[in-house]
Write an enzyme that holds these catalytic residues in place. Structure first.
Site, PDB file in Angstrom:
ATOM      1  N   SER A 247       1.371   3.571  -3.311  1.00 45.46           N
ATOM      2  CA  SER A 247       0.847   4.617  -4.211  1.00 45.46           C
ATOM      3  C   SER A 247      -0.521   5.106  -3.775  1.00 45.46           C
ATOM      4  O   SER A 247      -1.334   4.350  -3.239  1.00 45.46           O
ATOM      5  CB  SER A 247       0.732   4.077  -5.634  1.00 45.46           C
ATOM      6  OG  SER A 247       1.989   3.726  -6.126  1.00 45.46           O
TER       7      SER A 247
ATOM      8  N   THR B 173       8.641   4.769 -12.246  1.00 47.98           N
ATOM      9  CA  THR B 173       8.473   4.913 -13.698  1.00 47.98           C
ATOM     10  C   THR B 173       9.841   5.017 -14.362  1.00 47.98           C
ATOM     11  O   THR B 173      10.844   5.345 -13.724  1.00 47.98           O
ATOM     12  CB  THR B 173       7.693   6.197 -14.052  1.00 47.98           C
ATOM     13  OG1 THR B 173       8.499   7.325 -13.670  1.00 47.98           O
ATOM     14  CG2 THR B 173       6.361   6.266 -13.338  1.00 47.98           C
ATOM     15  N   ASN B 174       9.857   4.762 -15.649  1.00 46.91           N
ATOM     16  CA  ASN B 174      11.137   4.828 -16.348  1.00 46.91           C
ATOM     17  C   ASN B 174      11.698   6.251 -16.377  1.00 46.91           C
ATOM     18  O   ASN B 174      12.903   6.438 -16.531  1.00 46.91           O
ATOM     19  CB  ASN B 174      10.984   4.245 -17.758  1.00 46.91           C
ATOM     20  CG  ASN B 174      10.900   2.722 -17.698  1.00 46.91           C
ATOM     21  OD1 ASN B 174      10.917   2.140 -16.600  1.00 46.91           O
ATOM     22  ND2 ASN B 174      10.828   2.081 -18.838  1.00 46.91           N
ATOM     23  N   GLU B 175      10.822   7.242 -16.194  1.00 46.56           N
ATOM     24  CA  GLU B 175      11.325   8.623 -16.089  1.00 46.56           C
ATOM     25  C   GLU B 175      12.078   8.799 -14.771  1.00 46.56           C
ATOM     26  O   GLU B 175      13.137   9.423 -14.721  1.00 46.56           O
ATOM     27  CB  GLU B 175      10.171   9.624 -16.168  1.00 46.56           C
ATOM     28  CG  GLU B 175       9.532   9.727 -17.542  1.00 46.56           C
ATOM     29  CD  GLU B 175       8.793   8.464 -17.960  1.00 46.56           C
ATOM     30  OE1 GLU B 175       8.139   7.836 -17.102  1.00 46.56           O
ATOM     31  OE2 GLU B 175       8.891   8.090 -19.141  1.00 46.56           O
TER      32      GLU B 175
ATOM     33  N   GLU C 186      17.254  -9.270  -4.560  1.00 45.86           N
ATOM     34  CA  GLU C 186      17.999  -9.383  -5.813  1.00 45.86           C
ATOM     35  C   GLU C 186      17.368  -8.419  -6.816  1.00 45.86           C
ATOM     36  O   GLU C 186      16.171  -8.464  -7.054  1.00 45.86           O
ATOM     37  CB  GLU C 186      17.943 -10.832  -6.306  1.00 45.86           C
ATOM     38  CG  GLU C 186      18.989 -11.179  -7.342  1.00 45.86           C
ATOM     39  CD  GLU C 186      18.536 -10.895  -8.758  1.00 45.86           C
ATOM     40  OE1 GLU C 186      19.328 -10.317  -9.506  1.00 45.86           O
ATOM     41  OE2 GLU C 186      17.391 -11.228  -9.104  1.00 45.86           O
TER      42      GLU C 186
ATOM     43  N   GLY D  27       0.822  -1.206   0.000  1.00 47.26           N
ATOM     44  CA  GLY D  27       0.000   0.000   0.000  1.00 47.26           C
ATOM     45  C   GLY D  27       0.855   1.253   0.000  1.00 47.26           C
ATOM     46  O   GLY D  27       0.977   1.938   1.025  1.00 47.26           O
TER      47      GLY D  27
END
Lengths: 377, 390
Positions: free
Chosen positions: B128, B372-374, B243, B126
């Protein structure tokens, strides 16, 4: 598994970096680009004193007896600094095939000279057909008495204009497949009938057109077996491709480092441009391509060094590193802005080399096709 | 350098592979699809626990196997390759378990760790909230002290498996006056607690993995706080301890690519096998290159962890690249299949069970989940390259 370099390799890297920074500043790089010879005999002598040319040559031929992996460390530093001259052609295209296939007599004659910096070598493989495949070899060698007579035109031959020996890849027979009937000869570059001209290239790296017109080569100068020379060429190409990748990752890292430094110091709108997310994303993508290039290169270099089958891995590495080096130098120019596009700026030195290296030993299209075949397609 | 695994590591890989070959069959995966639980199987998770593989890299004193990071890498690589379901244990093994080991009380360890290592208790996360995604520390879910308990009220979102989970580890604000990172605490919440409502969020392929979780004065005993009050942000950073190579992405891609290679060899267009088409060859070769390059950076991440280093930059790079690769690969798969590429699961006409389109649409979420990839690129720029904050 151990993904670290040895202490000796780290020391070799540090000493090479220090040496090249001092002895081969960019002013010298530019001077050598414009010079006729393309290398500095004084620098060459100092490199020989450090044992670089003999790095992978065994002790008994006056070398240091190190491995291909060690050579790759050195090449990475040479690519990082940009070192013009015949190191690559002499050691990778000269010493390695002699080590693989030379007779004891040939090794005794030539390897100590290479190790001592007394001989410059190159390999004449490609022709106007402009392919690294056996089908592109048309230069003929015909037996006559105790010699072979060579006729044909070789193109894109690095440093032939200053070479003492040229390893010439010839066709001695038309076999059932293009790979059959290939023979290599160690040719004295001063032999009558050899005409050599430097061709202008983007990296000013002294590639030559070499015309062989009735050049007589003694039979004892055959390197490897008659008609069965292609596996030796293929092996040399694998080594050369990974050696080139090692240079390229060094160059890509240098281009990235320069660009990061510039992004931190160049101020626009009251802050360093490296604080803008657009620039940060370019740089993080560049970092990623460089880092991934290094990891895949080290793996493929290791496989070559261990003598493992590596056709697919080498093609994977070269295909990836080609694109990465071009990407990193292109973004490098973009981040530098207008100054990056000038002949005087160092980024251009790397940009031009990225595109030259891309073509050498197979561009990305070529490598992808090798991978496709290896995948069973 | 030496890229060879040790002999006993290779033997371990063979053992895992043999097990997965037997367990993760086509029928098994189709059964999961039918239940709408593509990546979730309590039974499979329990089988891994019985083999001693679930918590293989945890310390032995906490019920783990004490394996090295390289062994964990091998295991994860094989699990990825077989595209085996990990949803029932991922949170517990990678996130909450290591957090309790690092920051939990003896009582919390005794109470929670065994359920995780045995594969019996499913956890959800829990973190976001509607207004706290990438900027997680701005979360607003409140926890207010009352006697021996906290009363938690707020909303969580994108909570994977909340509808299947037994427990939730969540972050809530315990000091609204403090700077945002310093007013957050870390709680363990029983999902059966009164006041919790779970509502499904259906994704693009009509699957139910995500949820909204509403908490209305949910009573949580004080002993369920992990670490000190208002230290939750720092406690949550331990969740980076597992990992982190993300090797499962390239190894799963490898399996998918192998399927595509078979497909183009067997499929003819205009009388010619697709495998002869230069565009198809080029695209698939490019994917083989990217998979291999991704594998090597993932190995580098595991190697750093193996040596006790924190892969601060390499790990985000691997996640970033792997998630984008999965999008590219599955997209290329759909393109190559042409009209057939749009077919869903269940159509007799669908090549490769219709998994390609489904995987492609699933893959979008991976570029957003876990940072996120940003955010990954920000980390590379700021931590990796030392650039100033934007």
């Amino acid at each position: 598994m151990n993904l670290d370099f040895t202490e000796e390799q780290e020391m070799l890297r540090t000493s090479a970096r220090d040496f090249l920074t001092t002895e081969c500043p960019k002013t010298l790089v530019r001077e050598l680009e414009e010079s006729e010879k393309g290398y500095s005999p004084e620098l060459w002598k100092k490199m020989a004193e450090l044992g670089w040319m003999g790095l992978v040559i065994p002790d008994k031929y006056d070398g240091m007896g190190m491995q291909f992996m060690d050579l790759a460390v050195l090449l990475e530093e040479m690519g990082r600094n940009i070192l013009p001259g015949p190191f690559f052609s002499t050691v990778v295209l000269g010493a390695l095939p002699i080590l693989s296939a030379g007779s004891e007599e040939q090794k005794k004659e030539i390897l100590p000279k290479i190790a001592g910096g007394k001989a410059i070598l190159t390999m004449a493989l490609t022709e106007p057909s402009a392919t690294y495949e056996a089908s592109g070899v048309h230069t003929k060698a015909v037996a006559r008495g105790n010699s072979f007579i060579l006729n044909g035109t070789k193109l894109f031959v690095e440093n032939a204009h200053i070479a003492d020996y040229i390893i010439c890849v010839t066709r001695t027979k038309d076999g059932a497949s293009p790979e059959e009937g290939i023979t290599l000869f160690l040719v004295d570059a001063k032999s009558p009938g050899i005409k050599c001209a430097v061709i202008p290239t983007i990296a000013l790296d002294k590639q030559c057109e070499v015309v062989f017109e009735n050049v007589s080569v003694p039979k004892k100068n055959m390197l490897g077996e008659l008609d069965k020379g292609w596996p030796l060429v293929a092996r040399t190409l694998e080594q050369a491709t990974m050696a080139k990748c090692a240079e390229m990752i060094g160059g890509a890292q240098a281009a990235l480092d320069m660009t990061v430094a510039y992004a931190k110091e160049r101020v626009q709108y009251g802050r360093p441009i490296g604080a803008f997310q657009a620039i940060q994303f370019y740089l993080s993508d560049m970092w990623m391509k460089v880092t991934m290039s290094k990891n895949i290169t080290y793996e493929a270099v290791w496989m070559v060094s261990e003598g493992l089958p590596c056709t697919e891995k080498v093609a994977i590495a070269k295909g990836w590193v080609n694109d990465a080096y071009k990407f990193v130098t292109e973004r490098g120019v973009q981040v530098h802005g207008a100054i990056g596009t000038t002949r005087d700026h160092d980024m251009g030195l790397y940009y031009r080399r990225a595109w030259a290296a891309d073509q050498t030993f197979g561009n990305t299209d070529f490598q992808r096709e090798v991978v496709a075949r290896q995948m069973g397609l | 350098m030496d890229f060879r695994f040790a002999e006993e590591e290779e033997r371990f890989r063979e053992e895992v592979r043999a097990f997965l070959k037997k367990e993760v069959t086509e029928e098994f995966l189709m059964g999961l699809e039918d239940r709408g639980e593509l990546d979730f199987s309590r039974e499979f998770t329990k089988k891994l626990a019985e083999k001693g593989w679930l918590a293989m890299a945890w310390p032995k004193e906490y019920g783990g196997g004490g394996a090295t990071m390289m062994e964990q890498l091998i295991f994860n690589e094989e699990i990825g390759y077989f595209q085996a379901p990990t949803g029932a244990h991922r949170q517990g093994i990678n996130l909450i378990g290591p957090t309790i080991i690092a920051h939990g009380t003896e009582e919390q360890k005794r109470r929670h760790l065994r359920g995780i290592t045995a594969g019996e208790v499913v956890w959800c996360q829990g973190f976001s909230e509607p207004n706290a995604g990438s900027d997680l520390a701005s979360l607003q879910c409140r926890a207010v002290e009352e006697g021996d308990d906290y009363l938690i009220t707020g909303q969580k979102v994108w909570t994977t498996n909340a509808h299947r989970a037994d427990w939730c580890h969540l972050l809530a604000r315990t000091d609204p006056e403090a700077p945002k990172h310093r007013g957050i605490s870390y709680f363990l919440v029983d999902m059966k607690s009164p006041g919790i409502t779970v509502r499904p969020l259906i994704n693009m392929v009509a699957a139910h993995d995500f949820n909204e979780v509403f908490l209305d004065n949910v009573r949580v005993p004080k002993e369920n706080m992990v670490g000190d009050k208002n230290q939750g942000w720092y406690v949550s950073q331990v969740t980076l301890a597992g990992e982190r190579s993300q090797i499962g992405l390239p190894s799963s891609c490898k399996r998918t690519l192998e399927g595509l290679v078979e497909y183009v060899k067997e499929t003819k267009r205009n009388g010619e096998p697709l495998a002869h088409n230069p565009i198809v060859r080029r695209k698939l070769a490019e994917m083989a290159v990217e998979i291999e390059v991704n594998r090597m950076i993932a190995y580098r991440v595991a190697w750093m962890q193996h040596k006790g280093l924190i892969p601060m930059v390499a790990a985000p790079a691997s996640k970033l690249f792997g998630s984008e690769l999965l999008q590219r690969l599955t997209g290329i798969g759909m393109e190559i299949m042409g009209l057939y590429g749009q077919l869903e699961l269940g159509s007799k006409w669908a090549p490769l069970r219709g998994a390609m389109a489904r995987m492609h649409m699933y893959s979008l979420g991976i570029a957003i989940a876990m940072g996120t990839n940003e955010i990954m690129r920000n980390i590379l720029a700021i931590r990796g390259l030392g650039l100033p904050r934007a």
